[in-house]
Design an enzyme around this catalytic site. Structure first.
Site, mmCIF file in Angstrom:
data_model
loop_
_atom_site.group_PDB
_atom_site.id
_atom_site.type_symbol
_atom_site.label_atom_id
_atom_site.label_comp_id
_atom_site.label_asym_id
_atom_site.label_seq_id
_atom_site.Cartn_x
_atom_site.Cartn_y
_atom_site.Cartn_z
ATOM 1 N N GLY A 62 -23.728 28.464 34.938
ATOM 2 C CA GLY A 62 -23.792 29.677 35.773
ATOM 3 C C GLY A 62 -22.442 29.992 36.404
ATOM 4 N N ALA A 78 -28.212 24.411 40.394
ATOM 5 C CA ALA A 78 -29.135 25.404 39.807
ATOM 6 C C ALA A 78 -29.907 26.121 40.908
ATOM 7 C CB ALA A 78 -30.108 24.703 38.855
ATOM 8 N N GLN A 132 -32.395 35.274 55.987
ATOM 9 C CA GLN A 132 -31.984 36.577 55.457
ATOM 10 C C GLN A 132 -33.205 37.440 55.183
ATOM 11 O OE1 GLN A 132 -29.214 38.109 55.267
ATOM 12 N NE2 GLN A 132 -29.787 39.821 53.954
ATOM 13 N N GLY A 170 -35.806 39.566 53.548
ATOM 14 C CA GLY A 170 -36.209 39.645 52.136
ATOM 15 C C GLY A 170 -36.060 38.341 51.383
ATOM 16 N N TYR A 207 -36.148 31.929 49.619
ATOM 17 C CA TYR A 207 -34.802 31.385 49.362
ATOM 18 C C TYR A 207 -34.246 30.705 50.626
ATOM 19 C CZ TYR A 207 -29.931 31.552 47.598
ATOM 20 O OH TYR A 207 -28.654 31.249 47.164
ATOM 21 N N PRO A 222 -22.343 28.228 50.574
ATOM 22 C CA PRO A 222 -21.499 29.397 50.329
ATOM 23 C C PRO A 222 -22.056 30.629 51.029
ATOM 24 C CG PRO A 222 -22.175 28.329 48.255
ATOM 25 C CD PRO A 222 -23.030 27.775 49.353
ATOM 26 N N TYR A 236 -21.394 34.893 50.384
ATOM 27 C CA TYR A 236 -21.635 35.669 49.161
ATOM 28 C C TYR A 236 -20.486 35.444 48.181
ATOM 29 C CZ TYR A 236 -25.735 37.657 51.232
ATOM 30 O OH TYR A 236 -26.989 37.796 51.773
ATOM 31 N N VAL A 237 -20.877 35.109 46.949
ATOM 32 C CA VAL A 237 -19.903 34.746 45.914
ATOM 33 C C VAL A 237 -20.073 35.701 44.752
ATOM 34 C CG1 VAL A 237 -19.046 32.863 44.464
ATOM 35 C CG2 VAL A 237 -20.258 32.343 46.599
#
Ligand code: NDP
Length: 248
Positions: free
Chosen positions: A14, A91, A149, A151, A155, A185, A187-188
């Site tokens: 990825g 992953a 976050q 929504g 996650y 992290p 936002y990447v």
């Protein structure tokens, strides 16, 4: 004895995973990239592309959301390559919906892929790491596991769970020469964030003091710092790499 250490990166083909594979190879590791089994052709092409660039990555198929698949993959890795010294649990997936619209399936798949996976894979490397008296485990969490976050109840819960998992396992393995840390992290720029609608992405970037997303290499650098042989006393830590978006 100064044998080349073996690193396994789940989600290795990825966006962030690829950068981690490169950083660990540059650090002198033998790198194995885990890929999701249905994506064999993509993984083969990924391997060829990197071989052309001078990187000899091994690839292994494994559904990390499944305990038996993870066990089989680790069994095959030990048989054919050797025992894993460095594990990066990278992953992950998103299935965003507000809680009122979220289906049990969306909750389940995100928890299984992002959190159960850390158990499924790590469970099978700790015995050999303990016997060898060396191990580096890095769990890729997220800023959204720290701050939550909109929504992303699934996650955020999974990524927050990784912080607890990291700290518990770090305590269990500290006396064995094994460090366990997480990287969170912000936002990447990868396919995962390319899937976010442009206007939402722009509004996210406005919340980042650095005014931009990270490159995958910026995350990979911090992972390679954590896995360095010289990084012997840092364990149970979470390193935020978020451009100043969230400070604790
Ligand atoms: P990608 O989608 O590019 O990479 C995720 C990788 O995980 C893919 O290779 C994917 O394979 C693999 N994967 C998904 N499900 C499974 C499974 N069941 N078994 C095995 N492999 C699986 O995303 P990123 O590189 O952006 O994300 C990497 C990690 O970083 C994730 O854990 C993500 O949550 C985290 N992260 C990402 C951020 C970002 O802004 N991009 C921010 C914070 C954290 P396939 O493509 O075949 O599905």
């Amino acid at each position: 004895m100064n044998q080349q250490k073996i690193a396994l990166v789940t989600g290795g083909t990825g966006g962030i995973g690829t950068a981690i594979c490169i950083a660990l190879a540059d650090q002198g590791r033998k790198v194995i990239a885990g890929y999701f089994p249905p994506e064999k052709e993509i993984a083969d092409a990924w391997q060829r592309k990197h071989r052309d660039n001078g990187y000899e990555f091994e690839i292994v198929a494994c559904d990390v959301s499944d305990f038996e698949s993870s066990q089989q993959m680790l069994h095959d890795v030990v048989e054919t390559i050797g025992s894993v010294d460095i594990l990066v649990n990278c992953a992950g997936i998103t299935r965003d919906k507000t809680l009122r619209r979220m289906t049990p399936q969306q909750w389940d798949s995100v928890l299984r892929t992002n959190l159960d996976s850390a158990f499924n894979v790590t469970r099978h490397v700790v015995d050999s790491m303990s016997e060898n008296g060396f191990g580096r485990i890095v769990n890729i969490s997220s800023v959204n596991g720290q701050k939550g976050q909109f929504g992303q109840a699934n996650y955020s819960a999974a990524k927050a769970g990784l912080h607890g998992f990291t700290k518990a396992v770090a305590q269990e393995l500290a006396a064995k020469g094994i460090t366990v840390n997480s990287v969170s992290p912000g936002y990447v720029k990868t396919e995962m964030t390319d899937a976010i609608p442009e206007e939402v992405r722009d509004s996210i970037i406005q919340q980042v003091p650095m005014g931009r997303m990270a490159s995958p290499a910026e995350i990979a650098y911090v992972v390679s710092f954590l896995t360095d042989d010289r990084n012997t006393y840092m364990t149970g830590a979470n390193l935020p790499v978020n451009g100043g978006m969230y400070m604790t």
